[in-house]
Design a protein around this motif. Structure first.
Motif, short mmCIF file in Angstrom:
data_model
loop_
_atom_site.label_atom_id
_atom_site.label_comp_id
_atom_site.label_asym_id
_atom_site.label_seq_id
_atom_site.Cartn_x
_atom_site.Cartn_y
_atom_site.Cartn_z
N GLY A 1 0.82 -1.21 0.00
CA GLY A 1 0.00 0.00 0.00
C GLY A 1 0.85 1.26 0.00
O GLY A 1 0.54 2.23 -0.68
N LEU A 2 1.94 1.25 0.76
CA LEU A 2 2.85 2.39 0.77
C LEU A 2 3.43 2.64 -0.62
O LEU A 2 3.51 3.78 -1.09
N ASP A 3 3.84 1.57 -1.28
CA ASP A 3 4.41 1.69 -2.62
C ASP A 3 3.40 2.26 -3.60
O ASP A 3 3.72 3.17 -4.38
N VAL A 4 2.18 1.76 -3.58
CA VAL A 4 1.16 2.24 -4.51
C VAL A 4 0.84 3.71 -4.26
O VAL A 4 0.77 4.51 -5.20
N GLU A 5 0.66 4.09 -3.01
CA GLU A 5 0.32 5.49 -2.71
C GLU A 5 1.48 6.43 -3.02
O GLU A 5 1.26 7.56 -3.46
N TRP A 6 2.71 5.99 -2.83
CA TRP A 6 3.86 6.82 -3.21
C TRP A 6 3.89 7.05 -4.72
O TRP A 6 4.12 8.17 -5.17
N ARG A 7 3.63 6.00 -5.46
CA ARG A 7 3.61 6.15 -6.93
C ARG A 7 2.46 7.04 -7.37
O ARG A 7 2.59 7.81 -8.32
N ARG A 8 1.31 6.95 -6.67
CA ARG A 8 0.18 7.83 -6.98
C ARG A 8 0.56 9.29 -6.73
O ARG A 8 0.23 10.18 -7.51
N SER B 1 -4.74 1.14 -9.85
CA SER B 1 -4.26 0.14 -8.89
C SER B 1 -5.41 -0.72 -8.43
O SER B 1 -6.58 -0.39 -8.64
N GLY B 2 -5.06 -1.82 -7.80
CA GLY B 2 -6.08 -2.73 -7.29
C GLY B 2 -5.43 -3.89 -6.57
O GLY B 2 -4.21 -3.93 -6.38
N PRO B 3 -6.24 -4.84 -6.15
CA PRO B 3 -5.68 -5.99 -5.42
C PRO B 3 -4.76 -6.82 -6.30
O PRO B 3 -4.97 -6.92 -7.51
N LYS B 4 -3.76 -7.42 -5.67
CA LYS B 4 -2.83 -8.29 -6.41
C LYS B 4 -3.53 -9.54 -6.93
O LYS B 4 -3.19 -10.05 -7.98
N SER C 1 -4.05 -15.79 2.40
CA SER C 1 -4.00 -15.64 0.95
C SER C 1 -4.03 -14.18 0.52
O SER C 1 -3.91 -13.89 -0.66
N LEU C 2 -4.20 -13.25 1.45
CA LEU C 2 -4.22 -11.83 1.10
C LEU C 2 -2.83 -11.39 0.68
O LEU C 2 -1.84 -11.73 1.32
N ASP C 3 -2.77 -10.60 -0.39
CA ASP C 3 -1.48 -10.21 -0.94
C ASP C 3 -1.25 -8.71 -1.02
O ASP C 3 -0.20 -8.28 -1.47
N GLY C 4 -2.21 -7.88 -0.68
CA GLY C 4 -2.03 -6.44 -0.78
C GLY C 4 -2.47 -5.91 -2.12
O GLY C 4 -3.33 -6.49 -2.80
N VAL C 5 -1.89 -4.79 -2.52
CA VAL C 5 -2.30 -4.10 -3.75
C VAL C 5 -1.13 -4.00 -4.72
O VAL C 5 0.02 -4.17 -4.35
N ALA C 6 -1.47 -3.69 -5.97
CA ALA C 6 -0.46 -3.56 -7.01
C ALA C 6 -0.85 -2.44 -7.96
O ALA C 6 -2.02 -2.08 -8.06
N VAL C 7 0.13 -1.92 -8.65
CA VAL C 7 -0.11 -0.92 -9.69
C VAL C 7 -0.33 -1.65 -11.00
O VAL C 7 0.48 -2.49 -11.40
N TYR C 8 -1.45 -1.35 -11.66
CA TYR C 8 -1.73 -1.95 -12.96
C TYR C 8 -1.20 -1.09 -14.10
O TYR C 8 -0.99 -1.58 -15.20
N GLY C 9 -1.01 0.18 -13.86
CA GLY C 9 -0.48 1.06 -14.90
C GLY C 9 -0.87 2.50 -14.66
O GLY C 9 -1.49 2.85 -13.67
N VAL C 10 -0.47 3.35 -15.60
CA VAL C 10 -0.81 4.76 -15.57
C VAL C 10 -1.51 5.06 -16.88
O VAL C 10 -1.01 4.74 -17.95
N GLU C 11 -2.70 5.67 -16.77
CA GLU C 11 -3.50 5.94 -17.96
C GLU C 11 -3.84 7.42 -18.04
O GLU C 11 -4.04 8.07 -17.01
N PRO C 12 -3.93 7.95 -19.26
CA PRO C 12 -4.31 9.36 -19.39
C PRO C 12 -5.80 9.55 -19.10
O PRO C 12 -6.62 8.68 -19.35
#
Length: 140
Positions: A10-17, A46-49, A62-73
């Protein structure tokens, strides 16, 4: 240690956001990109892994956290401003600026920083619980 790994994702995803939001704010007046048009605001997707269906009826391990799916315009047309003296103006004297709402970007930045802080607090709480569990194990 799974709780700390989930919070770390979650920290990684929010930092990238936050980085994407900062890029949008930095380019609020960019009228020409290497593609030739005005800058287009971007959003982090972003969303669940793992899929939500995979978690139904499963154990918490089995919970894995979140992941970045990409950056879209963002799909918004550019904002036209009549500036006939601007060298970037078209034949009608209009300059195309990115349609970025500065206030909305700042609100999103505050919201994102709060989510970052919440993940940090959760990770520290998990660390504290793990340390206390180790202390209890040593004293028994």
């Amino acid at each position: 240690m799974k709780a700390m790994e989930i919070s770390l994702s979650g920290l990684d995803v929010e930092w990238r956001r936050l980085e994407v939001i900062a890029d949008n704010l930095a380019n609020v007046n960019t009228v020409k990109t290497p593609d030739g048009g005005p800058y287009r605001a971007m959003r982090l997707v972003s969303g669940p892994k793992t899929s939500f269906q995979g978690h139904l009826g499963s154990n918490p391990a089995s919970l894995d956290g979140v992941a970045v799916y990409g950056v879209e315009p963002v799909d918004t047309p550019p904002r036209k401003v009549h500036e006939p003296g601007n060298p970037m103006a078209d034949a009608d004297g209009n300059v195309s600026y990115p349609d970025i709402n500065h206030s909305a970007e700042m609100v999103l930045m505050v919201k994102t920083s709060r989510a970052y802080e919440a993940n940090l607090v959760a990770m520290n709480a998990a660390r504290t619980m793990y340390v206390k569990a180790l202390d209890m194990g040593r004293s028994s």
